[in-house]
Write a protein that holds these residues in place. Sequence first.
Motif, PDB file in Angstrom:
ATOM      1  N   GLU A   1      -2.074  -2.572 -22.752  1.00 25.71           N
ATOM      2  CA  GLU A   1      -2.289  -3.255 -21.479  1.00 25.71           C
ATOM      3  C   GLU A   1      -2.612  -2.247 -20.373  1.00 25.71           C
ATOM      4  O   GLU A   1      -2.350  -1.052 -20.495  1.00 25.71           O
ATOM      5  N   LEU A   2      -3.170  -2.738 -19.275  1.00 24.88           N
ATOM      6  CA  LEU A   2      -3.577  -1.884 -18.159  1.00 24.88           C
ATOM      7  C   LEU A   2      -2.373  -1.197 -17.527  1.00 24.88           C
ATOM      8  O   LEU A   2      -1.360  -1.834 -17.236  1.00 24.88           O
ATOM      9  N   ASP A   3      -2.472   0.130 -17.334  1.00 23.06           N
ATOM     10  CA  ASP A   3      -1.486   0.932 -16.606  1.00 23.06           C
ATOM     11  C   ASP A   3      -0.117   0.989 -17.269  1.00 23.06           C
ATOM     12  O   ASP A   3       0.874   1.322 -16.616  1.00 23.06           O
ATOM     13  N   ASP A   4      -0.012   0.678 -18.553  1.00 27.27           N
ATOM     14  CA  ASP A   4       1.286   0.841 -19.195  1.00 27.27           C
ATOM     15  C   ASP A   4       1.452   2.280 -19.683  1.00 27.27           C
ATOM     16  O   ASP A   4       0.502   3.044 -19.791  1.00 27.27           O
ATOM     17  N   ASN A   5       2.696   2.658 -19.985  1.00 23.71           N
ATOM     18  CA  ASN A   5       3.009   4.024 -20.399  1.00 23.71           C
ATOM     19  C   ASN A   5       4.127   3.969 -21.433  1.00 23.71           C
ATOM     20  O   ASN A   5       5.245   3.591 -21.119  1.00 23.71           O
ATOM     21  N   LEU A   6       3.805   4.333 -22.662  1.00 24.92           N
ATOM     22  CA  LEU A   6       4.768   4.306 -23.753  1.00 24.92           C
ATOM     23  C   LEU A   6       4.916   5.698 -24.341  1.00 24.92           C
ATOM     24  O   LEU A   6       3.921   6.335 -24.704  1.00 24.92           O
ATOM     25  N   GLN A   7       6.176   6.157 -24.444  1.00 29.22           N
ATOM     26  CA  GLN A   7       6.462   7.458 -25.036  1.00 29.22           C
ATOM     27  C   GLN A   7       7.723   7.341 -25.877  1.00 29.22           C
ATOM     28  O   GLN A   7       8.790   7.021 -25.354  1.00 29.22           O
ATOM     29  N   PHE A   8       7.576   7.594 -27.194  1.00 31.95           N
ATOM     30  CA  PHE A   8       8.692   7.509 -28.124  1.00 31.95           C
ATOM     31  C   PHE A   8       8.847   8.830 -28.858  1.00 31.95           C
ATOM     32  O   PHE A   8       7.865   9.489 -29.185  1.00 31.95           O
TER      33      PHE A   8
END
Length: 295
Positions: free
Chosen positions: A117-124
């Motif tokens: 999605e627009l402007d999301d940020n995922l870091q795992f």
Amino acid sequence: WLSAMGTIMDADDAYLGVNGHARFVSSAAGSGVAGVVVGDSDDDFIVVESVSFEVLGGGFALRENDSVLISSMDGFVNRAAHVDIVAMGNLANDAGTSIQVSGNALFEGTVIELGDELDDNLQFGSTTITAGSHVTLYQDSSIFFTGRSFVGGDLDAFATGTIADSMTSRLNVVQHARFEGAAITIVDSEAPAGPGEDGDIFRANTLQFYSEGNVAITEDGDMVLDTENHANVLRLETVDSMAADGSLSNLAGTVLDVVSNLFVKAVGNITLGSDPGDTIRFDNLNFNSPGVVDI
């Protein structure tokens, strides 16, 4: 909005229905602590429209009897040391959502679409996925597969950093697997990580990859390339499988573009570039097969 200085849990046979947004905030004692555990009993019934969480020093576990939508309402950042999120339906995130997990992020659902999605940020720190259908995963860091992952349809994995797997991971993709990252290393480990443990396993029906860096992929069984593929240095290998002969080939119309060295090794035949519309480019070539090689 539920907030606790300790843990947040539900009793067996609990019912929680939220027509709007549910937020869970917990201060847990340590990274091994499950700070929030909701819906972990078979008798529970949990349905919320969207969810956010913050667990300081602990984990977040949610099992929902419907789809799960992770949100960052009002700019909230979802944080936990590790997460275990299971949906009876689909699993996705809202636009603008931030999810920061320092340890392993485990997701299970029918369809999983995270990070697209627009402007999301995922870091795992690491990722484990189980889906009855397709999975789309965009990460604003590296993707590191660990544990046992299963994708019943297609897998699309995109990372701004590298893509790799652990020494004991299992990644099974029923249909098409696509990887895109700064470098890609999905390699069968020659040695187990510990007593009684096997090396990692990767299987897919067809394979596609794109990286400006180096790519090394080993598949248990047959490897079939499809569509457009790019790498700086490329190493492709197949290993023994009870279900296949370990051949390495491509579908008609496949593009394989290797800037520098191409190394292919198979326990079966190697057939690349022989179909109509194929484009195979490389600078240097190395191959190894006990069978027929046609490149």
